[in-house]
Motif scaffolding. Structure first.
Motif, mmCIF file in Angstrom:
data_model
loop_
_atom_site.group_PDB
_atom_site.id
_atom_site.type_symbol
_atom_site.label_atom_id
_atom_site.label_comp_id
_atom_site.label_asym_id
_atom_site.label_seq_id
_atom_site.Cartn_x
_atom_site.Cartn_y
_atom_site.Cartn_z
ATOM 1 N N LYS A 80 11.218 -6.924 0.708
ATOM 2 C CA LYS A 80 10.195 -7.683 1.447
ATOM 3 C C LYS A 80 8.832 -7.009 1.297
ATOM 4 O O LYS A 80 7.826 -7.670 1.045
ATOM 5 N N GLU A 81 8.811 -5.683 1.477
ATOM 6 C CA GLU A 81 7.550 -4.949 1.305
ATOM 7 C C GLU A 81 7.090 -5.039 -0.152
ATOM 8 O O GLU A 81 5.904 -5.215 -0.432
ATOM 9 N N GLY A 82 8.051 -4.952 -1.069
ATOM 10 C CA GLY A 82 7.733 -5.023 -2.494
ATOM 11 C C GLY A 82 7.099 -6.334 -2.896
ATOM 12 O O GLY A 82 6.153 -6.370 -3.693
ATOM 13 N N ASP A 83 7.593 -7.432 -2.347
ATOM 14 C CA ASP A 83 7.006 -8.744 -2.645
ATOM 15 C C ASP A 83 5.552 -8.796 -2.199
ATOM 16 O O ASP A 83 4.692 -9.334 -2.905
ATOM 17 N N LYS A 84 5.283 -8.231 -1.023
ATOM 18 C CA LYS A 84 3.891 -8.201 -0.524
ATOM 19 C C LYS A 84 3.017 -7.326 -1.418
ATOM 20 O O LYS A 84 1.871 -7.674 -1.709
ATOM 21 N N ILE A 85 3.557 -6.190 -1.858
ATOM 22 C CA ILE A 85 2.813 -5.289 -2.753
ATOM 23 C C ILE A 85 2.495 -6.007 -4.055
ATOM 24 O O ILE A 85 1.344 -6.022 -4.508
ATOM 25 N N LEU A 86 3.502 -6.591 -4.661
ATOM 26 C CA LEU A 86 3.316 -7.258 -5.957
ATOM 27 C C LEU A 86 2.285 -8.375 -5.882
ATOM 28 O O LEU A 86 1.546 -8.612 -6.844
ATOM 29 N N SER A 87 2.192 -9.045 -4.737
ATOM 30 C CA SER A 87 1.223 -10.127 -4.587
ATOM 31 C C SER A 87 -0.216 -9.619 -4.573
ATOM 32 O O SER A 87 -1.150 -10.399 -4.770
ATOM 33 N N LYS A 88 -0.398 -8.324 -4.369
ATOM 34 C CA LYS A 88 -1.743 -7.737 -4.286
ATOM 35 C C LYS A 88 -2.176 -7.054 -5.586
ATOM 36 O O LYS A 88 -3.288 -6.546 -5.696
ATOM 37 N N ILE A 89 -1.291 -7.018 -6.575
ATOM 38 C CA ILE A 89 -1.604 -6.357 -7.848
ATOM 39 C C ILE A 89 -2.131 -7.388 -8.842
ATOM 40 O O ILE A 89 -1.404 -8.320 -9.197
ATOM 41 N N PRO A 90 -3.366 -7.225 -9.306
ATOM 42 C CA PRO A 90 -3.872 -8.139 -10.337
ATOM 43 C C PRO A 90 -3.050 -8.010 -11.627
ATOM 44 O O PRO A 90 -2.545 -6.925 -11.950
ATOM 45 N N GLN A 91 -2.928 -9.096 -12.340
ATOM 46 C CA GLN A 91 -2.137 -9.138 -13.576
ATOM 47 C C GLN A 91 -2.535 -8.043 -14.557
ATOM 48 O O GLN A 91 -1.689 -7.425 -15.193
ATOM 49 N N SER A 92 -3.840 -7.802 -14.690
ATOM 50 C CA SER A 92 -4.337 -6.873 -15.719
ATOM 51 C C SER A 92 -4.397 -5.418 -15.240
ATOM 52 O O SER A 92 -4.810 -4.541 -15.994
ATOM 53 N N SER A 93 -3.978 -5.158 -14.026
ATOM 54 C CA SER A 93 -4.090 -3.811 -13.476
ATOM 55 C C SER A 93 -3.044 -2.870 -14.077
ATOM 56 O O SER A 93 -1.898 -3.245 -14.298
ATOM 57 N N PHE A 94 -3.456 -1.624 -14.316
ATOM 58 C CA PHE A 94 -2.548 -0.555 -14.719
ATOM 59 C C PHE A 94 -1.977 0.000 -13.418
ATOM 60 O O PHE A 94 -2.730 0.471 -12.555
ATOM 61 N N VAL A 95 -0.661 -0.049 -13.253
ATOM 62 C CA VAL A 95 -0.036 0.308 -11.987
ATOM 63 C C VAL A 95 0.582 1.700 -12.059
ATOM 64 O O VAL A 95 1.377 1.998 -12.962
ATOM 65 N N GLY A 126 10.512 3.891 0.788
ATOM 66 C CA GLY A 126 10.166 3.954 -0.630
ATOM 67 C C GLY A 126 9.779 2.596 -1.186
ATOM 68 O O GLY A 126 9.451 1.676 -0.440
ATOM 69 N N LEU A 127 9.829 2.472 -2.500
ATOM 70 C CA LEU A 127 9.410 1.263 -3.200
ATOM 71 C C LEU A 127 10.618 0.481 -3.719
ATOM 72 O O LEU A 127 11.639 1.069 -4.083
ATOM 73 N N SER A 128 10.454 -0.823 -3.801
ATOM 74 C CA SER A 128 11.514 -1.673 -4.353
ATOM 75 C C SER A 128 11.624 -1.466 -5.861
ATOM 76 O O SER A 128 10.676 -1.006 -6.511
ATOM 77 N N LYS A 129 12.765 -1.831 -6.396
ATOM 78 C CA LYS A 129 12.974 -1.743 -7.851
ATOM 79 C C LYS A 129 11.954 -2.601 -8.600
ATOM 80 O O LYS A 129 11.476 -2.213 -9.662
ATOM 81 N N ASP A 130 11.606 -3.761 -8.046
ATOM 82 C CA ASP A 130 10.641 -4.651 -8.709
ATOM 83 C C ASP A 130 9.269 -3.990 -8.831
ATOM 84 O O ASP A 130 8.605 -4.117 -9.857
#
Length: 159
Positions: free
Chosen positions: A58-73, A112-116
């Motif tokens: 659930k937290e991971g989905d929220k995180i992923l929604s905030k990462i721009p496509q072109s961002s280096f993560v 921690g962080l989700s696998k996704d």
């Protein structure tokens, strides 16, 4: 350079808030900084493995929604690669040389962080084999990013 810190949870401690404010101000002369707070999922102390994964997802989905496509993560995880301050500075400089102008650092919640999120990351960074409170980790990360810029620019601070 655009730097984004995506972190789970709110900062409650005043001393950490003040430190974050100070390093945000210092970093403003080197980069554009955005700190994105993700609400942490409420979870009781004793969770099964499956329940922990559900919270992280659930937290991971929220995180992923905030990462721009072109961002280096860059995901902060204990099992990531440990770098010296100088090595982090070199890493940031190499990214810029290679045309990367958007970096998202990701700090997970208490579980921690989700696998996704880990799979989306381009680099896994570890500050230590020790576990740090995720609120304090935000301040430590900001200080190291600031230190990295100072090293990159040949300015005094890091010794």
């Amino acid at each position: 350079m655009n730097i984004r810190i995506i972190a789970v949870g709110k900062i409650k401690e005043k001393y950490i808030q003040e430190g974050i404010k100070e390093f945000t101000k210092r970093l403003s002369r080197y980069c554009s900084l955005d700190i994105v707070e993700i609400d942490d999922e409420k979870a009781p102390e004793s969770l099964s493995e499956k329940e922990m994964d559900m919270v992280k997802n659930k937290e991971g989905d929220k995180i992923l929604s905030k990462i721009p496509q072109s961002s280096f993560v860059i995901a902060l995880v204990i099992e990531g690669k440990q770098l010296s301050s100088e090595d982090l500075s070199i890493k940031m400089k190499e990214l810029m040389i290679n045309g990367i102008n958007d970096i998202s650092f990701v700090i997970g919640g208490s579980l921690g962080l989700s696998k996704d999120v880990i799979n989306r990351s381009n680099f896994k960074l570890s500050f230590s084999k020790m576990t740090f409170p995720h609120q304090l980790m935000r301040l430590i990360l900001l200080e190291q990013v600031y230190r990295g810029w100072r090293i990159m620019k040949g300015e005094p601070y890091h010794k």
